[in-house]
Design an enzyme around this catalytic site. Structure first.
Site, mmCIF file in Angstrom:
data_model
loop_
_atom_site.group_PDB
_atom_site.id
_atom_site.type_symbol
_atom_site.label_atom_id
_atom_site.label_comp_id
_atom_site.label_asym_id
_atom_site.label_seq_id
_atom_site.Cartn_x
_atom_site.Cartn_y
_atom_site.Cartn_z
ATOM 1 N N GLN A 169 -4.059 18.647 5.932
ATOM 2 C CA GLN A 169 -4.712 18.708 4.602
ATOM 3 C C GLN A 169 -6.393 17.799 4.138
ATOM 4 O O GLN A 169 -6.445 17.115 4.932
ATOM 5 C CB GLN A 169 -4.117 17.640 3.907
ATOM 6 C CG GLN A 169 -4.116 17.249 2.500
ATOM 7 C CD GLN A 169 -3.622 16.162 2.023
ATOM 8 O OE1 GLN A 169 -4.177 14.999 2.540
ATOM 9 N NE2 GLN A 169 -3.040 15.541 0.539
ATOM 10 N N TYR A 213 0.582 -1.397 0.462
ATOM 11 C CA TYR A 213 -0.322 0.037 -0.065
ATOM 12 C C TYR A 213 0.890 0.880 0.122
ATOM 13 O O TYR A 213 0.502 2.201 -0.579
ATOM 14 C CB TYR A 213 -1.328 0.126 0.989
ATOM 15 C CG TYR A 213 -1.359 0.927 1.455
ATOM 16 C CD1 TYR A 213 -2.801 1.484 0.598
ATOM 17 C CD2 TYR A 213 -1.541 2.371 2.401
ATOM 18 C CE1 TYR A 213 -3.854 2.745 0.701
ATOM 19 C CE2 TYR A 213 -2.099 3.443 2.515
ATOM 20 C CZ TYR A 213 -3.695 3.562 1.398
ATOM 21 O OH TYR A 213 -3.844 4.407 2.236
ATOM 22 N N SER A 243 -2.865 14.472 7.489
ATOM 23 C CA SER A 243 -4.029 14.131 6.258
ATOM 24 C C SER A 243 -5.233 13.141 6.624
ATOM 25 O O SER A 243 -5.476 13.256 7.598
ATOM 26 C CB SER A 243 -3.593 12.608 5.315
ATOM 27 O OG SER A 243 -4.603 12.224 4.194
ATOM 28 N N ARG A 281 -4.776 1.056 -8.705
ATOM 29 C CA ARG A 281 -3.870 -0.060 -7.844
ATOM 30 C C ARG A 281 -3.513 -1.528 -7.465
ATOM 31 O O ARG A 281 -4.638 -1.685 -6.602
ATOM 32 C CB ARG A 281 -3.465 0.669 -6.534
ATOM 33 C CG ARG A 281 -3.350 2.601 -5.956
ATOM 34 C CD ARG A 281 -3.771 3.178 -5.080
ATOM 35 N NE ARG A 281 -3.971 4.476 -5.761
ATOM 36 C CZ ARG A 281 -4.324 5.102 -4.384
ATOM 37 N NH1 ARG A 281 -4.621 4.907 -3.278
ATOM 38 N NH2 ARG A 281 -4.059 6.598 -4.457
ATOM 39 N N TYR A 299 -9.927 16.531 2.355
ATOM 40 C CA TYR A 299 -10.372 15.991 1.436
ATOM 41 C C TYR A 299 -11.343 16.239 1.248
ATOM 42 O O TYR A 299 -12.278 16.839 2.241
ATOM 43 C CB TYR A 299 -10.013 14.625 1.956
ATOM 44 C CG TYR A 299 -9.193 13.232 1.195
ATOM 45 C CD1 TYR A 299 -9.194 12.763 0.242
ATOM 46 C CD2 TYR A 299 -7.765 13.165 2.063
ATOM 47 C CE1 TYR A 299 -8.232 11.479 -0.230
ATOM 48 C CE2 TYR A 299 -6.786 12.418 1.330
ATOM 49 C CZ TYR A 299 -6.592 11.738 0.350
ATOM 50 O OH TYR A 299 -6.034 10.984 -0.419
ATOM 51 N N HIS A 318 1.022 13.142 -6.720
ATOM 52 C CA HIS A 318 0.652 11.894 -5.239
ATOM 53 C C HIS A 318 0.708 11.046 -5.422
ATOM 54 O O HIS A 318 0.900 9.488 -4.959
ATOM 55 C CB HIS A 318 -1.386 11.524 -5.825
ATOM 56 C CG HIS A 318 -1.718 11.264 -4.548
ATOM 57 N ND1 HIS A 318 -2.172 12.282 -4.119
ATOM 58 C CD2 HIS A 318 -2.453 10.651 -3.980
ATOM 59 C CE1 HIS A 318 -3.278 11.956 -2.938
ATOM 60 N NE2 HIS A 318 -3.267 10.675 -2.852
#
Length: 386
Positions: free
Chosen positions: A137, A34, A116, A174, A139, A285
């Protein structure tokens, strides 16, 4: 002005790659993949670093050189080095308490730490550890009510900088995460359980500290969600697609510094300037969203040249060393951020990983500055071989 911690690092791990190799022996494969992986065929993941390393610097050995100073002023604060810790989701999955470890190390070394929305400690806890110096940050939520409440919490926590993310309009494809059950909704397979059993220290630390959760989002989540319900909650709660109309009310509400992360071309940089933002982070990213895109160093060069006198231009994605930081500064970035490098450090060395990684990068960057006879980080562009 705060003075950062003394520079010391473990000589057994004198490179980020050494930390990465050590981390692979301590973290279950699904968690390491990951962290380590990009999207699709990982082309942009590898291109990010390789393109940075094509940048060359010229040393001026006979110049009058007195000292090399890494200190860098950014948004009214003088940091001890021109790099910070980028936001990373699910940090506690890679190593328990990872965001707390990194926030403390960043504060001790006087560099910025960005939390995050979807990592495993809360805004309030990060603010407590950093004495109100952690950046946050966001989202972008689908509901204005939720957006406003999270921003008010960041303001109450005295976060000096709010970072809004524009490069996740959809989740990256991914393959490793899909195989490992880390897509939304996530699932825990027998194979993942066997991987955990092979990493007893990680398992013990996770047992002691508890299963990682989205701590900032806890007040908004129904209790006792199963994995499928968690996936549905995330899909319904967040819309990563930003536009000018969504940014305007955030600019009006947020009185601190506002930064747009994920800028990949001049058109979006121009909009950030027009909207009155204070900074941009040129980023793809970490190669996790668009495999067919440019490496971040390419648009950085164009954006810094065109808009560097109008807005603070920073960069992340692909940096792995002090020389990489130097190269990126030489191409026009005023500041740099790294995510994976610090997570390798914590995954490899636990509580000591943050201090070690910051000290290592400071040492490497200092050596480059002294070698090329660069007295101040703002002078790096003068050493660029074009």
């Amino acid at each position: 002005m705060r003075e950062g911690k003394k520079i010391e690092f473990n000589s057994k791990y004198p490179s980020i790659e050494d930390l990465r190799k050590k981390a692979r022996t301590r973290v279950p494969k699904f968690a390491m993949e990951y962290l380590d992986g990009g999207c699709n065929e990982d082309i942009n993941l590898h291109k990010n670093t390789s393109k940075i390393r094509e940048v060359e610097l010229s040393p001026y050995y006979l110049s009058k050189h007195t000292a090399s100073i890494m200190k860098t002023e950014l948004f009214g604060h003088t940091y001890d080095a021109p790099f910070g810790i980028a936001p990373v989701g699910l940090q506690g999955l890679m190593w328990p308490k990872a965001p707390e470890i990194l926030a403390k190390a960043a504060f001790d070394h006087n560099i910025p730490f960005i939390l995050s929305t979807v990592t495993t400690t809360s805004i309030e806890r990060a603010a407590e550890i950093t004495e109100g110096n952690a950046w946050f940050q966001l989202y972008h939520p689908t509901e204005d009510r939720l957006r406003d409440d999270i921003i008010k919490r960041a303001e109450a926590a005295r976060c000096p900088v709010l970072v809004i993310l524009c490069d996740v309009p959809t989740f990256g494809f991914r393959p490793r995460d899909i195989r490992n059950g880390l897509a939304m909704p996530p699932k825990m397979s027998l194979n993942n359980i066997l991987q955990i059993l092979k990493r007893p220290q990680w398992a013990a630390e996770t047992l002691i500290n508890g299963q990682p959760n989205f701590e900032t989002l806890k007040p908004y989540m129904p209790k006792n969600l199963d994995l499928r319900q968690l996936g549905k909650f995330m899909d319904e709660t967040f819309s990563g697609r930003l536009n000018e109309e969504k940014i305007k009310p955030i600019r009006d509400m947020w009185k601190g510094k506002l930064v747009l992360k994920g800028v990949a071309n001049e058109a979006d940089a121009e909009k950030a300037v027009r909207l009155g933002l204070d900074g941009i982070i040129v980023s793809n990213h970490g190669g996790r969203q668009l495999d067919a895109g440019e490496s971040s160093i390419k648009p950085l060069t164009r954006i810094a040249e065109k808009y560097g006198d109008q807005i603070t231009v920073m960069m992340d994605s692909g940096l792995r060393s002090g020389p990489d930081i130097a190269r990126t500064l030489a191409k026009g970035a005023e500041f740099t951020f790294m995510g994976r490098s610090f997570m390798y450090g914590v995954s490899a060395l636990g509580k000591k990983g943050g201090d070690h990684t910051i000290s290592l990068l400071k040492t490497q960057l200092q050596q480059v500055m002294e070698q090329v006879c660069c007295e101040n980080v703002k002078d790096f562009p003068n050493h660029l071989i074009k």
